[in-house]
Design a protein around this motif. Structure first.
Motif, mmCIF file in Angstrom:
data_model
loop_
_atom_site.group_PDB
_atom_site.id
_atom_site.type_symbol
_atom_site.label_atom_id
_atom_site.label_comp_id
_atom_site.label_asym_id
_atom_site.label_seq_id
_atom_site.Cartn_x
_atom_site.Cartn_y
_atom_site.Cartn_z
ATOM 1 N N ARG A 16 0.856 -1.217 0.200
ATOM 2 C CA ARG A 16 -0.017 0.183 0.113
ATOM 3 C C ARG A 16 0.904 1.144 -0.050
ATOM 4 N NH1 ARG A 16 -5.283 -0.632 1.409
ATOM 5 N NH2 ARG A 16 -5.962 -2.668 1.860
ATOM 6 N N LEU A 17 0.839 2.046 -1.007
ATOM 7 C CA LEU A 17 1.273 3.517 -0.848
ATOM 8 C C LEU A 17 0.630 4.442 -0.155
ATOM 9 C CD1 LEU A 17 1.930 3.349 -4.583
ATOM 10 C CD2 LEU A 17 3.350 2.821 -3.034
ATOM 11 N N PRO A 18 1.465 5.629 0.475
ATOM 12 C CA PRO A 18 0.488 6.318 1.040
ATOM 13 C C PRO A 18 -0.110 7.182 0.329
ATOM 14 C CG PRO A 18 3.023 6.647 0.922
ATOM 15 C CD PRO A 18 2.670 5.501 0.514
ATOM 16 N N GLY A 19 -1.333 8.044 0.793
ATOM 17 C CA GLY A 19 -2.151 8.751 0.017
ATOM 18 C C GLY A 19 -1.648 10.032 -0.763
ATOM 19 N N ASP A 20 -0.407 10.527 -0.221
ATOM 20 C CA ASP A 20 0.176 11.643 -1.085
ATOM 21 C C ASP A 20 1.277 11.306 -1.977
ATOM 22 O OD1 ASP A 20 2.197 10.422 0.955
ATOM 23 O OD2 ASP A 20 2.697 12.319 1.574
ATOM 24 N N VAL A 21 0.831 10.369 -2.991
ATOM 25 C CA VAL A 21 1.678 10.052 -3.982
ATOM 26 C C VAL A 21 0.832 10.296 -5.225
ATOM 27 C CG1 VAL A 21 2.863 8.235 -3.107
ATOM 28 C CG2 VAL A 21 1.103 7.645 -4.376
ATOM 29 N N ASP A 22 1.670 10.744 -6.504
ATOM 30 C CA ASP A 22 1.260 10.735 -7.660
ATOM 31 C C ASP A 22 1.121 9.694 -8.390
ATOM 32 O OD1 ASP A 22 0.193 12.088 -10.225
ATOM 33 O OD2 ASP A 22 1.637 13.422 -10.303
ATOM 34 N N ALA A 23 -0.052 8.894 -8.683
ATOM 35 C CA ALA A 23 -0.271 7.697 -9.206
ATOM 36 C C ALA A 23 -0.213 7.635 -10.598
ATOM 37 C CB ALA A 23 -1.481 6.897 -8.654
ATOM 38 N N GLU A 24 -0.387 8.871 -11.256
ATOM 39 C CA GLU A 24 0.006 8.877 -12.441
ATOM 40 C C GLU A 24 1.158 8.952 -13.211
ATOM 41 O OE1 GLU A 24 -2.595 9.330 -14.985
ATOM 42 O OE2 GLU A 24 -4.077 8.702 -13.010
ATOM 43 N N LYS A 25 2.074 9.145 -12.074
ATOM 44 C CA LYS A 25 3.536 9.473 -12.580
ATOM 45 C C LYS A 25 4.442 8.544 -11.856
ATOM 46 C CE LYS A 25 3.059 14.370 -13.029
ATOM 47 N NZ LYS A 25 3.594 15.592 -12.549
ATOM 48 N N VAL A 26 3.935 7.165 -11.432
ATOM 49 C CA VAL A 26 4.825 6.087 -11.075
ATOM 50 C C VAL A 26 5.257 5.534 -12.179
ATOM 51 C CG1 VAL A 26 4.563 3.933 -9.873
ATOM 52 C CG2 VAL A 26 3.129 5.733 -9.131
ATOM 53 N N THR A 27 6.533 5.314 -12.119
ATOM 54 C CA THR A 27 7.422 4.290 -13.295
ATOM 55 C C THR A 27 8.016 3.134 -12.950
ATOM 56 O OG1 THR A 27 9.630 5.751 -12.999
ATOM 57 C CG2 THR A 27 7.759 6.770 -14.482
ATOM 58 N N ALA A 28 8.544 2.412 -13.448
ATOM 59 C CA ALA A 28 8.983 1.224 -13.148
ATOM 60 C C ALA A 28 9.955 0.806 -14.250
ATOM 61 C CB ALA A 28 8.119 -0.162 -12.784
ATOM 62 N N GLU A 29 11.418 0.481 -13.981
ATOM 63 C CA GLU A 29 12.323 -0.096 -15.071
ATOM 64 C C GLU A 29 13.192 -1.076 -14.778
ATOM 65 O OE1 GLU A 29 16.387 1.877 -16.401
ATOM 66 O OE2 GLU A 29 14.705 3.278 -16.047
ATOM 67 N N MET A 30 13.081 -2.021 -15.631
ATOM 68 C CA MET A 30 13.957 -3.259 -15.405
ATOM 69 C C MET A 30 15.191 -3.130 -15.971
ATOM 70 S SD MET A 30 14.161 -6.404 -13.806
ATOM 71 C CE MET A 30 12.418 -7.160 -13.634
ATOM 72 N N SER A 31 16.468 -3.422 -15.352
ATOM 73 C CA SER A 31 17.664 -3.208 -15.934
ATOM 74 C C SER A 31 18.670 -4.261 -15.127
ATOM 75 C CB SER A 31 18.336 -1.788 -16.084
ATOM 76 O OG SER A 31 19.595 -1.681 -16.335
ATOM 77 N N ALA A 32 19.359 -5.115 -15.860
ATOM 78 C CA ALA A 32 20.286 -6.245 -15.356
ATOM 79 C C ALA A 32 19.626 -7.098 -14.015
ATOM 80 C CB ALA A 32 21.606 -5.559 -15.030
#
Length: 73
Positions: A16-32
């Motif tokens: 669960r993420l806290p309520g004060d995050v910008d869910a529209e700008k969450v990014t995920a990156e897989m590297s090595a």
């Protein structure tokens, strides 16, 4: 003999993420083989100071607003 194994296949992790995050700008990156998830904070409403001035009309009607400060709401 020493042996190390690593699990393979599907993996799922939930939190669960806290309520004060910008869910529209969450990014995920897989590297090595390393997953990096970036969760930016949302912009919060900025507090402002509103000065209350007393006019001659309000001095006759009551005592409200004499402190010169607002409670923020």
């Amino acid at each position: 003999m020493r042996r190390s194994t690593r699990r393979t296949g599907a993996f799922e992790f939930r939190l669960r993420l806290p309520g004060d995050v910008d869910a529209e700008k969450v990014t995920a990156e897989m590297s090595a083989g390393v997953l990096t998830v970036t969760v930016p904070k949302a912009e919060v409403a900025k507090l402002c100071h509103i000065q209350i001035t007393e006019s001659s009309e309000s001095s006759e009607s009551g005592e409200s607003g004499e402190s010169g400060e607002s409670g923020g709401r």
